[in-house]
Enzyme design. Structure first.
Site, short mmCIF file in Angstrom:
data_model
loop_
_atom_site.label_atom_id
_atom_site.label_comp_id
_atom_site.label_asym_id
_atom_site.label_seq_id
_atom_site.Cartn_x
_atom_site.Cartn_y
_atom_site.Cartn_z
N ARG A 62 0.86 -1.19 0.00
CA ARG A 62 0.00 0.00 0.00
C ARG A 62 0.90 1.24 0.00
O ARG A 62 2.10 1.14 0.18
CB ARG A 62 -0.98 0.01 1.18
CG ARG A 62 -0.50 -0.50 2.54
CD ARG A 62 0.54 0.32 3.22
NE ARG A 62 0.21 1.73 3.25
CZ ARG A 62 1.09 2.68 3.47
NH1 ARG A 62 2.35 2.40 3.63
NH2 ARG A 62 0.71 3.95 3.50
N GLY A 63 0.28 2.36 -0.32
CA GLY A 63 1.07 3.58 -0.50
C GLY A 63 1.18 3.87 -1.98
O GLY A 63 1.62 3.00 -2.74
N ALA A 64 0.79 5.07 -2.40
CA ALA A 64 0.69 5.35 -3.84
C ALA A 64 1.93 4.98 -4.65
O ALA A 64 1.83 4.24 -5.64
CB ALA A 64 0.31 6.82 -4.03
N ARG A 105 -7.27 -0.63 -7.23
CA ARG A 105 -7.65 0.47 -6.34
C ARG A 105 -7.75 1.74 -7.19
O ARG A 105 -6.91 1.97 -8.05
CB ARG A 105 -6.63 0.68 -5.20
CG ARG A 105 -6.54 -0.50 -4.24
CD ARG A 105 -5.60 -0.23 -3.07
NE ARG A 105 -6.18 0.73 -2.12
CZ ARG A 105 -5.48 1.31 -1.14
NH1 ARG A 105 -4.18 1.07 -1.03
NH2 ARG A 105 -6.06 2.15 -0.30
N GLN A 213 -2.10 2.63 9.77
CA GLN A 213 -0.79 2.70 9.11
C GLN A 213 0.20 3.53 9.92
O GLN A 213 1.41 3.28 9.91
CB GLN A 213 -0.92 3.29 7.70
CG GLN A 213 -1.62 2.39 6.68
CD GLN A 213 -3.11 2.68 6.56
OE1 GLN A 213 -3.76 2.97 7.57
NE2 GLN A 213 -3.67 2.57 5.37
N ASP A 254 -2.13 10.59 -2.60
CA ASP A 254 -2.47 9.51 -3.52
C ASP A 254 -2.77 10.04 -4.90
O ASP A 254 -2.58 9.35 -5.90
CB ASP A 254 -3.67 8.72 -2.97
CG ASP A 254 -3.25 7.95 -1.74
OD1 ASP A 254 -3.25 8.55 -0.64
OD2 ASP A 254 -2.88 6.77 -1.87
N ASN A 264 -5.74 12.26 -0.19
CA ASN A 264 -4.86 11.51 0.70
C ASN A 264 -5.70 10.80 1.75
O ASN A 264 -6.92 10.99 1.82
CB ASN A 264 -3.83 12.46 1.35
CG ASN A 264 -2.66 11.70 1.96
OD1 ASN A 264 -2.00 10.91 1.28
ND2 ASN A 264 -2.42 11.93 3.24
N LYS A 265 -5.05 9.97 2.55
CA LYS A 265 -5.74 9.16 3.55
C LYS A 265 -6.79 9.95 4.31
O LYS A 265 -6.52 11.09 4.72
CB LYS A 265 -4.71 8.58 4.53
CG LYS A 265 -5.26 7.64 5.57
CD LYS A 265 -6.06 6.48 5.00
CE LYS A 265 -5.25 5.71 3.99
NZ LYS A 265 -6.06 4.90 3.06
C1 LIG Z 1 3.62 7.80 0.07
S1 LIG Z 1 2.15 6.95 0.45
C2 LIG Z 1 0.92 8.00 -0.12
C3 LIG Z 1 -0.43 7.74 0.53
O1 LIG Z 1 -0.94 6.39 0.29
C4 LIG Z 1 -1.57 5.92 1.49
O2 LIG Z 1 -2.81 5.29 1.28
P1 LIG Z 1 -2.98 3.66 1.50
O3 LIG Z 1 -2.28 3.31 2.78
O4 LIG Z 1 -4.48 3.47 1.54
O5 LIG Z 1 -2.36 3.05 0.27
C5 LIG Z 1 -1.77 7.18 2.31
O6 LIG Z 1 -2.88 7.93 1.84
C6 LIG Z 1 -0.46 7.87 2.03
O7 LIG Z 1 -0.41 9.21 2.45
#
Ligand SMILES: CSC[C@H]1O[C@H](OP(=O)(O)O)[C@H](O)[C@@H]1O
Length: 365
Positions: A62-64, A105, A213, A254, A264-265
């Site tokens: 996970r993480g963009a 996603r 997270q 994201d 973003n989250k």
């Molecule tokens: C550098 S990570 C960017 C962004 O992605 C995360 O979402 P997820 O954990 O659902 O994939 C989160 O919004 C981070 O800030």
């Protein structure tokens, strides 16, 4: 292949935490299952792009930026392990993989940026009508996407560290570190770089409901590197700013539009409002592969995930009354007016975002 390995050797110092990598000997893509951290560091690997798609959809990865790099390697797996004997059949196999990976996603723009970049490599080599040549070029492009992400994160660190003064107390949201990228991190990469430069900093990592997270991944990364940190609940940012316990907030993204709208989250918008009310800067750190070249924030798709992520802690402890309905948007959108600056690998973009993003990305306004 040797020059890629040499490139990676040069970056080793930034890869203290290695969430994703290519196993050159087995020809497999390898990742750490972040759902298990901080309890376990379990690596998984595969030659099957469907397994990569599952890992993205179920948030093992996970993480963009990590999603983008993984999708690139997923499409490379589909290409190199296709049984097609003709180029046209190879294109059909890869297009099918493209659609499977693209459907995992909807919010992180890096996913679509990476898939389109690899697809364009295939199209640009189509006329050669050489299966092995296409396969090698696609895998090399996935390696480039991986290496560029790490280099971009270090460059964001260099630019971003300039906005972090000595003795800064910084609020973070979600995880934007090595575990969200190919390595080093975006917002947490900026914090990491400032720490490496010898600045005295303290991080208030909020837990980031519902999948934690922040509590699980950001605190785990900070502890591993000895960066001073404190865990807080998501709602603590207002008090931290009002008690002058925090100086700024820095988050990842994201998807960012050319107008500076930041997806973003979930909870990011609330953090930005708390910072803005207390006249504290709210920064975003993201590579330009996160920037969706649109001027319409309505083009941002906000992923809605399952209710049980809200009603249960990590699928284990039920925290509410049986049968309770939950609404679980995974992201929100922070408007540009309350974003102090967007730290990219090419520099820090300030308002007016539309003009300045066009100048940064296209050399014109
Ligand atoms: C550098 S990570 C960017 C962004 O992605 C995360 O979402 P997820 O954990 O659902 O994939 C989160 O919004 C981070 O800030």
């Amino acid at each position: 292949m040797e020059d890629i390995r040499n490139e990676l050797d040069k970056l080793e110092e930034y890869l203290k935490i290695k969430p994703l990598y290519w196993d050159f000997d087995k020809g497999e893509f390898v990742w750490i299952d972040t759902r298990l951290i901080p309890w376990k560091e379990l690596y998984r690997s595969t030659k099957d792009y469907h397994r990569v798609a599952q890992a993205i959809k179920e948030m093992e990865i996970r993480g963009a930026p990590a999603i983008g790099v993984s999708a690139a390697y997923g499409l490379a797996l589909a290409t190199i392990y296709s049984n097609a004997s003709k180029v046209d059949d190879l294109l059909k196999d890869v297009k099918e993989a493209y659609n499977v990976l693209a459907s995992t996603r909807p919010t992180a723009y890096n996913l679509f940026w990476a898939l389109n970049r690899l697809w364009n490599v295939i199209l640009s080599n189509y006329e050669k009508n050489d299966l092995e040549d296409i396969k090698q070029n696609v895998l090399n492009e996935a390696h480039r996407v991986y290496i560029e992400d790490i280099k971009n994160n270090v460059n964001m660190g260099k630019y971003g560290s300039k906005i972090i003064e000595n003795n800064s107390r910084i609020i973070t949201h979600c995880n934007t570190g090595a575990l969200a990228t190919a390595g080093f991190g975006t917002a947490l990469g900026v914090i990491r770089y400032a720490f490496y430069e010898g600045k005295s900093i303290h991080v208030y990592a909020d837990e980031t409901r519902p999948l934690l997270q922040g509590a699980r991944l950001t605190i785990w990364e900070l502890k591993k590197e000895g960066i001073p940190s404190t865990l807080v609940v998501d709602g603590a940012s207002g008090l931290l700013f009002s008690k002058n316990m925090a100086d700024l907030a820095i988050v990842g993204a994201d998807r960012i539009t050319l107008t500076g709208h930041v997806a973003n989250k979930i909870g990011t918008f609330n953090l930005a409002l708390a910072a803005n009310y207390h006249k504290k800067p709210f920064y975003v750190a993201a590579p330009t592969s996160t920037v969706h070249p649109t001027e319409n924030p309505n083009d941002i798709v906000i992923e809605e995930r399952s209710q049980d992520e809200v009603t249960n802690i990590m699928g284990k402890l039920n925290i509410t009354v049986d049968g309770t309905e939950a609404f679980n948007p995974a992201f929100d959108i922070t408007p540009p007016e309350i974003v102090e600056g967007i730290i990219t690998e090419k520099g820090i973009v300030k308002k007016p975002y539309l003009n300045n993003f066009k100048a940064l990305l296209y050399g014109r306004q």
